[in-house]
Design an enzyme around this catalytic site. Structure first.
Site, PDB file in Angstrom:
ATOM      1  N   ARG A  17       9.198 -12.752   1.318  1.00  7.48           N
ATOM      2  CA  ARG A  17       7.954 -12.291   2.059  1.00  7.48           C
ATOM      3  C   ARG A  17       7.095 -13.390   1.386  1.00  7.48           C
ATOM      4  NH1 ARG A  17       6.243  -6.546   0.134  1.00  7.48           N
ATOM      5  NH2 ARG A  17       4.622  -6.869   1.434  1.00  7.48           N
ATOM      6  N   LYS A  89      11.241  -0.832  -5.488  1.00  4.61           N
ATOM      7  CA  LYS A  89      10.670   0.367  -4.969  1.00  4.61           C
ATOM      8  C   LYS A  89      10.592   0.148  -3.574  1.00  4.61           C
ATOM      9  CE  LYS A  89       5.637  -0.527  -5.579  1.00  4.61           C
ATOM     10  NZ  LYS A  89       4.497   0.099  -6.100  1.00  4.61           N
ATOM     11  N   ASP A  90      10.739  -1.459  -3.035  1.00  7.06           N
ATOM     12  CA  ASP A  90      10.624  -1.352  -1.474  1.00  7.06           C
ATOM     13  C   ASP A  90      12.056  -1.238  -0.943  1.00  7.06           C
ATOM     14  OD1 ASP A  90       7.862  -1.833  -1.575  1.00  7.06           O
ATOM     15  OD2 ASP A  90       8.147  -3.892  -1.693  1.00  7.06           O
ATOM     16  N   SER A 135       0.389   5.229  -1.133  1.00  2.69           N
ATOM     17  CA  SER A 135       1.579   5.851  -1.455  1.00  2.69           C
ATOM     18  C   SER A 135       1.406   7.202  -1.463  1.00  2.69           C
ATOM     19  CB  SER A 135       2.041   5.315  -2.932  1.00  2.69           C
ATOM     20  OG  SER A 135       2.804   6.355  -3.524  1.00  2.69           O
ATOM     21  N   LEU A 136       2.369   7.933  -0.846  1.00  2.84           N
ATOM     22  CA  LEU A 136       2.507   9.415  -0.466  1.00  2.84           C
ATOM     23  C   LEU A 136       2.623   9.947  -1.956  1.00  2.84           C
ATOM     24  CD1 LEU A 136       4.407  10.107   2.766  1.00  2.84           C
ATOM     25  CD2 LEU A 136       1.933   9.901   2.406  1.00  2.84           C
ATOM     26  N   ARG A 137       3.589   9.329  -2.829  1.00  2.00           N
ATOM     27  CA  ARG A 137       3.740   9.674  -3.949  1.00  2.00           C
ATOM     28  C   ARG A 137       2.639   9.808  -4.918  1.00  2.00           C
ATOM     29  NH1 ARG A 137       3.903   7.160  -8.607  1.00  2.00           N
ATOM     30  NH2 ARG A 137       3.622   5.017  -7.549  1.00  2.00           N
ATOM     31  N   ARG A 138       1.942   8.586  -4.943  1.00  2.00           N
ATOM     32  CA  ARG A 138       0.680   8.693  -5.788  1.00  2.00           C
ATOM     33  C   ARG A 138      -0.331   9.844  -5.163  1.00  2.00           C
ATOM     34  NH1 ARG A 138       0.493   2.499  -5.377  1.00  2.00           N
ATOM     35  NH2 ARG A 138       1.586   2.061  -7.135  1.00  2.00           N
ATOM     36  N   ARG A 155      -3.927  -0.024   3.032  1.00  2.00           N
ATOM     37  CA  ARG A 155      -2.734  -1.034   3.162  1.00  2.00           C
ATOM     38  C   ARG A 155      -3.251  -2.246   2.756  1.00  2.00           C
ATOM     39  NH1 ARG A 155       0.971  -0.511   6.809  1.00  2.00           N
ATOM     40  NH2 ARG A 155       1.718  -2.317   5.718  1.00  2.00           N
ATOM     41  N   ARG A 161      -6.127  -5.572  -0.781  1.00  2.00           N
ATOM     42  CA  ARG A 161      -6.505  -3.965  -1.538  1.00  2.00           C
ATOM     43  C   ARG A 161      -7.935  -4.312  -2.450  1.00  2.00           C
ATOM     44  NH1 ARG A 161      -0.925  -0.934  -2.096  1.00  2.00           N
ATOM     45  NH2 ARG A 161       0.042  -1.532  -0.388  1.00  2.00           N
ATOM     46  N   CYS A 248      12.295   5.576   1.295  1.00  2.00           N
ATOM     47  CA  CYS A 248      10.827   4.849   0.448  1.00  2.00           C
ATOM     48  C   CYS A 248       9.715   5.661   0.657  1.00  2.00           C
ATOM     49  CB  CYS A 248      11.102   3.494   0.695  1.00  2.00           C
ATOM     50  SG  CYS A 248      12.377   2.503   0.548  1.00  2.00           S
TER      51      CYS A 248
END
Length: 318
Positions: A17, A89-90, A135-138, A155, A161, A248
């Site tokens: 990317r 992690k991606d 992040s849903l985890r965070r 995002r 950010r 993910c």
């Protein structure tokens, strides 16, 4: 008996990317390969993926972090690139047929970082303060620990950010410490959050190198970049997610550490609103990938025994 001699590659193209962090990662791998194989022409093939283009929707809604990976795989499939460098992690827990993870490089700091111009820590934030994270985890772990705070989606690449934070849209934001350190932005970190307070994402801070599965020559060429302790830890973490059928974007945190041959693996699965979280921990002797995989699946089963399937069904994951 015939012996095969290893022939160093003459040229290699790395798909990546084009975000600043992704380019740093690709350049890091390029520099390693140039030092290993001085005669090899190593070039970078930059791409803008769909995940980079769609910024007005959460990753969970547009197909998850696999969007950052898929187009790089197409580039390899079509022969435009030999390898792709990813933040692990991606990377989806199951690679598509025809692709393989050739190497996992040594991990940077796996923890999450608190970044804020005015507040030294999350504990200092007043009621209703806005914290940004994609992040849903965070979000899950943050809401469980700090129910008085407001969590809003964030995002964009790292620079975007940080710009949104500096414009005053958030009291503070949560980012991976590794990305900030790799880009020389370590001074932006106000506090690093211990893994006891917030478990990292599966594979956080580790770089993975993906190749086509029909390239054993590349597997051999890239083997010096594989850091076995990191590879074993990441394999255990990814096995937790695979064992739960997670993607993910599932709010799973998992983190493995090795002391000698002794691996400790901790995992958490929670609802994004912080109302419920399941925790599991296990320890085993791990010296090879199959043992790391078994430990991860064991921890996944512990979470299932606590009701992970019902929780995943609530998330729409099953």
């Amino acid at each position: 008996m015939t012996s095969t001699t290893f022939t160093p590659p003459q040229s290699l193209v790395i798909a990546t990317r084009e975000s600043r962090l992704a380019l740093w990662q690709a350049e890091h791998v390029r520099d390693w390969l140039r030092s290993l194989y001085p005669q090899c022409d190593v070039r970078i093939f930059g791409m803008t993926t769909q995940g980079d283009q769609i910024l007005d929707k959460s990753l969970a809604k547009i197909g998850g972090k696999g969007l950052f990976v898929k187009e790089l795989e197409i580039a390899m499939e079509q022969g435009h690139a030999d390898l792709a460098v990813h933040s692990l992690k991606d990377v989806p827990m199951e690679l598509p047929p025809g692709f393989a993870l050739a190497a996992v490089m040594e991990r940077e700091d796996p923890r999450d970082a608190w970044v804020s111009p005015r507040h030294a820590s999350l504990d200092e934030l007043p009621h209703g303060a806005v914290v940004g994270t994609s992040s849903l985890r965070r979000e899950s772990q943050l809401r469980a620990r700090y129910p008085h705070l407001r969590v809003q989606a964030l995002r964009g690449n790292l620079d975007t950010r940080l710009r949104k934070l500096d414009e005053g849209q958030y009291a503070g934001i949560l980012l991976a410490a590794a990305g900030l350190k790799r880009l020389g932005l370590g001074e932006r970190v106000r506090a690093v959050i211990s893994t006891g307070d917030m478990l990292p994402a599966v594979g956080q801070a580790a770089l993975g190198i993906e190749i086509r599965a029909d390239r054993p020559d590349l597997l051999q060429a890239l083997s010096p970049l594989n850091h076995l302790p990191t590879a074993l830890c990441v394999q255990a973490e990814r096995a937790v997610s695979r064992g739960l059928g997670g993607s993910c974007t599932t709010p799973i945190g998992a983190y493995a550490t090795l002391e000698g041959d002794d691996m400790l693996l901790r995992a958490v699965l929670g609802l994004p609103d912080g109302s419920r979280a399941l925790h599991a921990t296990s320890r085993a002797r791990v010296i090879e990938p199959s043992q790391a995989e078994a430990l991860g699946l064991q921890v996944a089963q512990q979470l299932r025994d606590q009701g992970a399937d019902a929780l995943l069904a609530q998330l729409g994951g099953h």
